[in-house]
Design an enzyme around this catalytic site. Structure first.
Site, PDB file in Angstrom:
ATOM      1  N   SER A 117       4.367 -13.386  41.472  1.00 18.05           N
ATOM      2  CA  SER A 117       4.445 -12.902  40.087  1.00 18.05           C
ATOM      3  C   SER A 117       4.496 -11.374  40.019  1.00 18.05           C
ATOM      4  O   SER A 117       4.446 -10.798  38.924  1.00 18.05           O
ATOM      5  CB  SER A 117       3.248 -13.421  39.285  1.00 18.05           C
ATOM      6  OG  SER A 117       3.228 -14.825  39.281  1.00 18.05           O
ATOM      7  N   ASP A 152       5.381 -14.367  30.329  1.00 17.79           N
ATOM      8  CA  ASP A 152       5.181 -15.820  30.274  1.00 17.79           C
ATOM      9  C   ASP A 152       6.022 -16.423  29.156  1.00 17.79           C
ATOM     10  O   ASP A 152       6.072 -15.876  28.050  1.00 17.79           O
ATOM     11  CB  ASP A 152       3.716 -16.147  29.914  1.00 17.79           C
ATOM     12  CG  ASP A 152       2.777 -15.904  31.076  1.00 17.79           C
ATOM     13  OD1 ASP A 152       3.183 -15.262  32.060  1.00 17.79           O
ATOM     14  OD2 ASP A 152       1.622 -16.356  30.969  1.00 17.79           O
ATOM     15  N   ASP A 176      -0.276 -15.367  41.574  1.00 13.32           N
ATOM     16  CA  ASP A 176      -0.299 -14.549  40.365  1.00 13.32           C
ATOM     17  C   ASP A 176      -0.828 -13.137  40.662  1.00 13.32           C
ATOM     18  O   ASP A 176      -1.261 -12.854  41.789  1.00 13.32           O
ATOM     19  CB  ASP A 176      -1.165 -15.267  39.305  1.00 13.32           C
ATOM     20  CG  ASP A 176      -0.580 -15.130  37.919  1.00 13.32           C
ATOM     21  OD1 ASP A 176       0.094 -14.108  37.659  1.00 13.32           O
ATOM     22  OD2 ASP A 176      -0.799 -16.020  37.093  1.00 13.32           O
ATOM     23  N   ASP A 201      -1.485 -25.438  38.509  1.00 13.52           N
ATOM     24  CA  ASP A 201      -1.532 -24.019  38.142  1.00 13.52           C
ATOM     25  C   ASP A 201      -2.990 -23.550  38.186  1.00 13.52           C
ATOM     26  O   ASP A 201      -3.793 -24.063  38.993  1.00 13.52           O
ATOM     27  CB  ASP A 201      -0.860 -23.833  36.773  1.00 13.52           C
ATOM     28  CG  ASP A 201      -0.286 -22.436  36.573  1.00 13.52           C
ATOM     29  OD1 ASP A 201      -1.080 -21.529  36.269  1.00 13.52           O
ATOM     30  OD2 ASP A 201       0.941 -22.248  36.726  1.00 13.52           O
ATOM     31  N   ASP A 202      -3.345 -22.638  37.341  1.00 14.10           N
ATOM     32  CA  ASP A 202      -4.686 -22.051  37.353  1.00 14.10           C
ATOM     33  C   ASP A 202      -5.754 -23.122  37.035  1.00 14.10           C
ATOM     34  O   ASP A 202      -5.445 -24.196  36.534  1.00 14.10           O
ATOM     35  CB  ASP A 202      -4.728 -20.940  36.291  1.00 14.10           C
ATOM     36  CG  ASP A 202      -5.792 -19.892  36.570  1.00 14.10           C
ATOM     37  OD1 ASP A 202      -6.667 -20.134  37.413  1.00 14.10           O
ATOM     38  OD2 ASP A 202      -5.746 -18.830  35.920  1.00 14.10           O
ATOM     39  N   ARG A 243       8.465 -14.358  39.517  1.00 13.00           N
ATOM     40  CA  ARG A 243       8.414 -14.284  38.065  1.00 13.00           C
ATOM     41  C   ARG A 243       8.691 -12.843  37.684  1.00 13.00           C
ATOM     42  O   ARG A 243       7.892 -11.956  37.970  1.00 13.00           O
ATOM     43  CB  ARG A 243       7.029 -14.714  37.571  1.00 13.00           C
ATOM     44  CG  ARG A 243       6.843 -16.220  37.375  1.00 13.00           C
ATOM     45  CD  ARG A 243       7.475 -16.684  36.063  1.00 13.00           C
ATOM     46  NE  ARG A 243       7.101 -15.793  34.973  1.00 13.00           N
ATOM     47  CZ  ARG A 243       5.920 -15.818  34.367  1.00 13.00           C
ATOM     48  NH1 ARG A 243       5.021 -16.706  34.705  1.00 13.00           N
ATOM     49  NH2 ARG A 243       5.643 -14.968  33.398  1.00 13.00           N
ATOM     50  N   LYS A 254       2.172 -20.637  44.038  1.00 12.34           N
ATOM     51  CA  LYS A 254       2.415 -19.661  42.959  1.00 12.34           C
ATOM     52  C   LYS A 254       1.303 -18.636  43.048  1.00 12.34           C
ATOM     53  O   LYS A 254       0.129 -18.983  42.935  1.00 12.34           O
ATOM     54  CB  LYS A 254       2.397 -20.370  41.608  1.00 12.34           C
ATOM     55  CG  LYS A 254       2.464 -19.423  40.399  1.00 12.34           C
ATOM     56  CD  LYS A 254       2.563 -20.226  39.113  1.00 12.34           C
ATOM     57  CE  LYS A 254       2.508 -19.338  37.873  1.00 12.34           C
ATOM     58  NZ  LYS A 254       2.654 -20.124  36.636  1.00 12.34           N
TER      59      LYS A 254
END
Ligand code: GLA
Length: 405
Positions: A166, A196, A135, A58-59, A192, A133
């Site tokens: 997202s 969250d 964002d 992830d990030d 998404r 992913k």
């Protein structure tokens, strides 16, 4: 590029967040060791065989600055570099997922891909990335520009990279007003939709309630290769009980959600692992028709959720969000069962309960914050058998279940 069934995998955010302290916390920081160990655990725990294919960063994986215009991994935390990590995972049959952002910076302030779509997509393809992913923090040009730009750049690479967007999560609550046609056109295979998830029952219930309130709108946009994403599975974490974990897993299966684990695979309880590996539940989630199910009954402490399956079977979840045990009635007419009598199977107990007709009402005792996940299939008339599970009983020829709508 589109994937046909809901993606399954593991992602670091829920547990490991932006822990970049590899000197103090080497086995839990965002660095290559963590992802290699998760790849190993995915294989050794049987998750890969069960369908969980991807390990995703992830990030917070990036160095704070681009080098010659390109994203680079933090060299201290990923000393062997992206290709070594991607090769390590691929050699074990595991797909490699990564994270970026369509804006100027990621949510945690690392370089974003806005304006660098082509170079970043080419970088990801060269690194052997299978899943991105993407964002939407720190947006500059508008999501309707940023997401299609990356979608087109990924397509240009010729590599099959699942594009997880997202975009709708940044557009508020009203699912009926979000531009899902444009999101699909941008190449997003999953998205998404909303807030969250946090590691708590309250957060989980808020998401379940959102999905319940917008079931019709959300079901309408799901299809093979197009999935609503209610966010990561908490299953395997201590912040929720095993009953609550069952409730999440059941609803995620009903709504055709991606099954992305957000736990520490090196440390999952026996019960949580059995839940994550339950092939009958996974088969509901991965049903090839991808009719996303939803909440059938009004919002409340107890709710019935259903999902029609390709074979004509029906998945039914009896969800008790309330604080005490609830007796929940099930009549097959009420859940719109089209056939005659139905064979009822308890998916988590892996047990046939018996058959039921349109005139019967089955009553289930459902523990607080728990669920009964059932699979109904057509039963030959001769197969009628009495139920045999202590937690429920059958009321023969009782009155039709009252109309809840
Ligand atoms: C956003 C996303 C989360 C996670 C963080 C990382 O909040 O919704 O899932 O990726 O950013 O910073």
């Amino acid at each position: 590029m589109a994937v046909v069934l809901p993606p399954m995998g593991w992602m670091s955010w829920e547990v490991f967040r932006c822990n970049i302290d590899c000197s103090e916390d080497p086995s839990n920081c965002i660095g290559e060791v963590l992802y290699m160990e998760m790849g190993d655990a995915l294989v050794q725990g049987g998750y890969l065989d069960a369908g969980y294919k991807t390990v995703s960063i992830d990030d917070c994986w990036e160095a704070t600055n681009r080098v010659n215009g390109s994203l680079v991994m933090d060299p201290k935390r990923f000393p062997n570099g992206p290709l070594a990590l991607s090769t390590y995972l691929h050699e074990r049959g595991v797909n490699f997922g990564i994270y970026s952002d369509e804006g100027r910076e990621t949510c945690e302030g690392y370089p974003g891909s806005g304006g660098y779509e082509q170079v970043d997509a080419a970088t990801f393809a060269r690194w052997g990335v299978d899943y991105l992913k993407y964002d939407g923090c720190n947006d500059v040009r508008g999501y309707e520009t940023g997401y299609p730009s990356m979608g087109a750049a990924l397509a240009q690479t010729g590599r099959n990279i699942t594009f997880s967007c997202s975009w709708p999560a940044y557009l508020g609550d009203n699912e009926t007003e979000k531009p899902y046609a444009a999101i699909v056109a941008a190449g997003c295979a999953l998205w998404r939709n909303w807030h969250d998830i946090q590691c708590s029952w309250d957060s989980l219930v808020r998401i379940i309630d959102h999905w319940g309130n917008y079931s019709a709108a959300l079901a309408a946009v799901a299809a093979p290769g197009r999935f609503n994403d209610p966010d990561m599975l908490l299953v395997g974490n201590e912040c929720i009980t095993i009953d609550e974990a069952r409730a999440q897993f059941a609803i995620w299966c009903i709504v055709a959600a991606p099954l992305i684990m957000g736990n520490d695979l090196r440390n999952v309880s026996v019960a949580a692992r059995a839940l994550l590996l339950n092939d009958e539940a996974i088969a509901i989630n991965q049903d090839p028709a991808v009719f996303a199910g939803g909440r059938l009954t009004p919002f409340g402490d107890t709710e019935i959720w259903t999902r029609p399956l390709l074979s004509g079977d029906l998945a039914v979840a009896l969800l008790n969000k309330g604080p005490s045990v609830a007796t929940m009635d099930l009549n097959i007419t009420q859940v719109d069962w089209k056939g005659g009598s139905a064979l009822v199977r308890d998916v988590f107990e892996r047990q046939d309960i018996g058959t039921t007709t349109h005139d019967d009402v089955l009553a289930f005792a459902v523990a607080p914050h728990d669920v009964a996940l059932l699979r109904l299939s057509s039963a030959p008339v001769m197969m009628r058998s009495p139920p045999h599970k202590s937690s429920f009983f059958l009321r023969k020829n009782s009155q039709r279940y009252p109309d809840n709508s």
